[in-house]
Design an enzyme around this catalytic site. Structure first.
Site, short mmCIF file in Angstrom:
data_model
loop_
_atom_site.label_atom_id
_atom_site.label_comp_id
_atom_site.label_asym_id
_atom_site.label_seq_id
_atom_site.Cartn_x
_atom_site.Cartn_y
_atom_site.Cartn_z
N HIS A 72 0.48 -1.19 0.19
CA HIS A 72 -0.26 -0.43 -0.21
C HIS A 72 0.59 1.15 -0.19
CE1 HIS A 72 -4.40 -1.98 1.44
NE2 HIS A 72 -3.35 -2.42 0.41
N TYR A 200 -8.94 5.32 8.09
CA TYR A 200 -8.73 5.71 8.92
C TYR A 200 -9.69 6.60 9.55
CZ TYR A 200 -4.81 2.90 9.90
OH TYR A 200 -3.66 1.88 10.18
N PRO A 292 -3.80 0.51 18.65
CA PRO A 292 -3.28 -0.83 17.36
C PRO A 292 -3.41 0.29 16.48
CG PRO A 292 -5.38 -1.42 18.20
CD PRO A 292 -4.84 -0.72 19.59
N LYS A 296 1.64 -0.49 15.00
CA LYS A 296 3.08 -0.92 15.32
C LYS A 296 3.02 -2.04 15.83
CE LYS A 296 5.06 3.02 13.22
NZ LYS A 296 5.08 1.79 12.00
N TYR A 384 4.28 6.23 9.56
CA TYR A 384 3.42 5.02 9.68
C TYR A 384 5.08 4.04 9.15
CZ TYR A 384 -0.90 2.91 8.43
OH TYR A 384 -1.41 1.52 8.79
P1 RFL Z 1 2.02 -12.04 21.42
O1 RFL Z 1 1.62 -12.29 20.34
O2 RFL Z 1 1.22 -12.10 22.13
O3 RFL Z 1 2.73 -13.68 22.17
C1 RFL Z 1 3.06 -14.49 23.14
C2 RFL Z 1 3.14 -15.25 23.28
O4 RFL Z 1 3.55 -16.32 24.23
C3 RFL Z 1 2.89 -17.08 24.95
N1 RFL Z 1 3.12 -16.98 26.88
C4 RFL Z 1 3.22 -17.76 27.41
N2 RFL Z 1 3.85 -19.08 26.41
C5 RFL Z 1 4.95 -19.76 27.33
N3 RFL Z 1 5.00 -19.29 29.38
C6 RFL Z 1 3.86 -18.39 28.98
N4 RFL Z 1 3.42 -17.85 30.53
C7 RFL Z 1 3.42 -17.03 29.00
N5 RFL Z 1 2.40 -16.43 28.50
C8 RFL Z 1 2.21 -15.47 27.38
C9 RFL Z 1 1.63 -16.02 24.72
O5 RFL Z 1 0.17 -17.70 24.06
C10 RFL Z 1 1.81 -16.16 23.14
O6 RFL Z 1 1.47 -16.93 22.25
O7 RFL Z 1 2.80 -10.98 21.41
P2 RFL Z 1 4.74 -10.80 20.81
O8 RFL Z 1 5.78 -12.31 20.01
O9 RFL Z 1 4.99 -10.42 21.69
O10 RFL Z 1 4.09 -10.29 19.10
C11 RFL Z 1 3.28 -8.73 19.40
C12 RFL Z 1 2.06 -8.91 18.92
O11 RFL Z 1 1.35 -9.57 18.69
C13 RFL Z 1 1.55 -7.75 18.59
O12 RFL Z 1 1.96 -6.78 18.96
C14 RFL Z 1 0.08 -7.00 18.10
O13 RFL Z 1 -0.31 -8.33 18.14
C15 RFL Z 1 -0.29 -6.25 18.99
N6 RFL Z 1 -1.52 -6.19 18.50
C16 RFL Z 1 -1.80 -4.90 16.83
N7 RFL Z 1 -0.91 -4.47 16.24
C17 RFL Z 1 -1.11 -4.37 15.19
O14 RFL Z 1 -0.10 -3.78 14.70
N8 RFL Z 1 -2.50 -3.79 14.73
C18 RFL Z 1 -3.53 -4.58 15.34
O15 RFL Z 1 -4.36 -5.30 14.59
C19 RFL Z 1 -3.58 -5.62 16.24
N9 RFL Z 1 -3.92 -5.78 17.01
C20 RFL Z 1 -2.82 -6.71 18.99
C21 RFL Z 1 -4.54 -6.39 17.84
C22 RFL Z 1 -2.35 -7.09 20.15
C23 RFL Z 1 -4.02 -7.48 20.21
N10 RFL Z 1 -3.76 -9.17 21.98
C24 RFL Z 1 -2.65 -8.69 22.52
C25 RFL Z 1 -4.95 -8.95 22.70
C26 RFL Z 1 -5.57 -7.26 19.26
C27 RFL Z 1 -5.54 -7.70 19.82
C28 RFL Z 1 -6.65 -8.83 20.70
C1 PHB Z 2 -5.74 -4.36 10.60
O1 PHB Z 2 -5.49 -4.89 9.51
O2 PHB Z 2 -6.16 -5.91 11.80
C2 PHB Z 2 -5.17 -3.04 11.38
C3 PHB Z 2 -4.78 -2.39 10.52
C4 PHB Z 2 -4.42 -1.31 10.62
C5 PHB Z 2 -3.91 -0.54 11.84
C6 PHB Z 2 -4.29 -1.48 12.91
C7 PHB Z 2 -5.17 -3.58 13.06
O3 PHB Z 2 -4.03 0.45 12.47
#
Ligand code: RFL
Ligand code: PHB
Length: 390
Positions: A72, A200, A292, A296, A384
């Site tokens: 994009h 957005y 989110p 990032k 971004y």
């Molecule tokens: P993760 O992906 O949470 O992975 C951590 C892993 O550790 C495991 N774990 C354990 N394992 C062993 N022993 C324990 N005691 C443990 N406790 C936990 C978990 O099961 C898991 O598999 O962290 P990591 O790898 O640092 O990655 C970070 C990303 O996942 C995170 O920053 C993003 O997904 C944040 N996030 C979003 N970021 C975006 O850029 N755009 C989004 O749209 C977006 N949506 C989100 C999100 C995070 C969410 N969370 C954490 C609730 C939506 C949600 C719902």
């Molecule tokens: C998503 O596609 O899930 C998404 C994209 C942009 C954002 C957050 C989430 O800033």
């Protein structure tokens, strides 16, 4: 069991670190509390910075991303129906890639499985010990048996609710936190996206985001007050609310359907300091959380483990501690810059009932400034797409 680096958590941070260490000839075991299927079932981030794309390619996890990911060149912002396109490519010569976290995770898992490196899924009662000394250990239970792994270093890649940060003695770590009074209700639906680029939208009713996973799968979000539950949101109510927050022409072309996933995520900003405790390092969501809005979280996780892998490679290769000593400061610098941007995007685009009409006028002024100032748009584009200091 013995390994050089015990990685706690098999999310994007842990899996990417595993891959980086493997390529540096450093032995690592990943210990994850959930099953592989559970990890893959989590629908999260959708946007990769160019530096994340480059790193995933470099570690041999980029083939499917290159086939299926969508580049994009910009995004659209809208404020009460007035729109503004921010053209990243024209402003800063960079673009982003839309490719879901689920797919990134699957590609990393497949690469690890193919290499034969050890990952333990379904580990219960994971605990870390003696990381302030030279002989750290990880213990866990699986299938009713007790296990112990001795190692040189522990990488805390276990997310915000993980065990690694929680194991640091109180007083040795400080958390800086802001909890927002709202969350994002997200749906995933097998319909073509309403627009070619992400939208957005700020609206008096609340923020909305139109994103996608592919040409046939869309991801939509609306801001909801903290405490709302998914059960209160029928599919019809969701689509009605989303339409009301988009400009009318866009709303008219929205293709709705029965969502294949629907969930609410609370919004929070959080930073832990420092990020190194003797032989243990925090990375990804274990170290920091961003709302989110700036897309990032995943990119920060990848950045952190790239820094950590470089530091550990230096430690094992050149026997130098310079990298591991600098880890916390290097990661925190990127973290706070990214926290600021994510916070700024969040406060620009959401409604904050408590700030009243004054707050809304300031948000409008911020949006209008973006409309008239190329420098303001350039700053947004630079952040971004991923600002990295030299
Ligand atoms: P993760 O992906 O949470 O992975 C951590 C892993 O550790 C495991 N774990 C354990 N394992 C062993 N022993 C324990 N005691 C443990 N406790 C936990 C978990 O099961 C898991 O598999 O962290 P990591 O790898 O640092 O990655 C970070 C990303 O996942 C995170 O920053 C993003 O997904 C944040 N996030 C979003 N970021 C975006 O850029 N755009 C989004 O749209 C977006 N949506 C989100 C999100 C995070 C969410 N969370 C954490 C609730 C939506 C949600 C719902
Ligand atoms: C998503 O596609 O899930 C998404 C994209 C942009 C954002 C957050 C989430 O800033």
């Amino acid at each position: 069991m013995r390994t050089q680096v015990a990685i706690i958590g098999a999310g994007p941070a842990g899996l990417t670190l595993g891959r980086l260490l493997e390529r540096a000839g450093i032995d690592a075991i990943i210990i994850e509390q959930r099953s592989a299927d559970y990890v893959l079932g989590r629908i999260r981030a959708g946007v990769l910075e160019q530096s994340s794309v480059d790193l995933l390619r470099a570690i041999g996890a980029g083939a499917r991303m290159d086939e299926e990911g969508l580049f994009h060149d910009g995004v659209e912002l809208s404020f009460d129906g007035d729109t503004l396109r921010v053209d990243f490519n024209e402003l800063v010569g960079r673009r982003v890639m839309v490719y879901g976290q689920t797919e990134v995770t699957r590609d990393l898992m497949d690469a690890r499985a193919a290499s034969g490196a050890v990952s333990i899924y379904g580990a219960q009662d994971v605990a870390i010990h003696d990381f302030d000394g030279a002989a750290p250990r990880v213990t866990y239970k699986k299938d009713g048996r007790d296990f112990e792994i001795t190692c040189d270093f522990i990488a805390g890649c276990d997310g915000y609710h993980g065990v690694t940060r929680a194991s640091v003695p109180a007083g040795a770590v400080t958390g800086f936190e802001r909890v927002y009074p709202f969350g994002w209700l997200g749906v995933l639906v097998d319909q073509p996206p309403v627009s070619e680029e992400l939208i957005y939208a700020h609206h008096a009713r609340g923020f909305a985001l139109c994103s996608m996973r592919s040409q046939t799968r869309s991801r939509y979000y609306v801001q909801v007050p903290a405490g709302e539950v998914v059960e209160d949101w029928s599919d019809d109510r969701f689509w009605e609310e989303l339409r009301a927050r988009l400009n009318p022409e866009t709303a008219e072309t929205l293709k709705t359907g029965t969502p294949i996933e629907k969930s609410i995520a609370p919004l929070r900003s959080f930073v832990a300091e420092p990020l190194r405790f003797g032989s243990m390092f925090l990375a990804g969501d274990a170290a920091h959380i961003v709302p989110p809005t700036g897309a990032k979280g995943l990119n920060m996780a990848i950045h952190d483990v790239a820094v950590l892998a470089e530091a550990l490679t230096e430690r094992y290769g050149e026997k130098s501690n310079a990298g591991i000593d600098a880890y916390s400061a290097r990661v925190l610098e990127n973290t706070w810059r990214t926290e600021r941007f994510s916070w700024w995007m969040t406060q620009l685009l959401h409604t904050f009932p408590e700030t009243g009409d004054f707050g809304r006028r300031i948000q409008r002024a911020d949006f209008d400034y973006l409309r008239v100032s190329r420098i303001a748009r350039q700053s947004l584009a630079e952040n971004y797409t991923g600002f990295k200091s030299a």
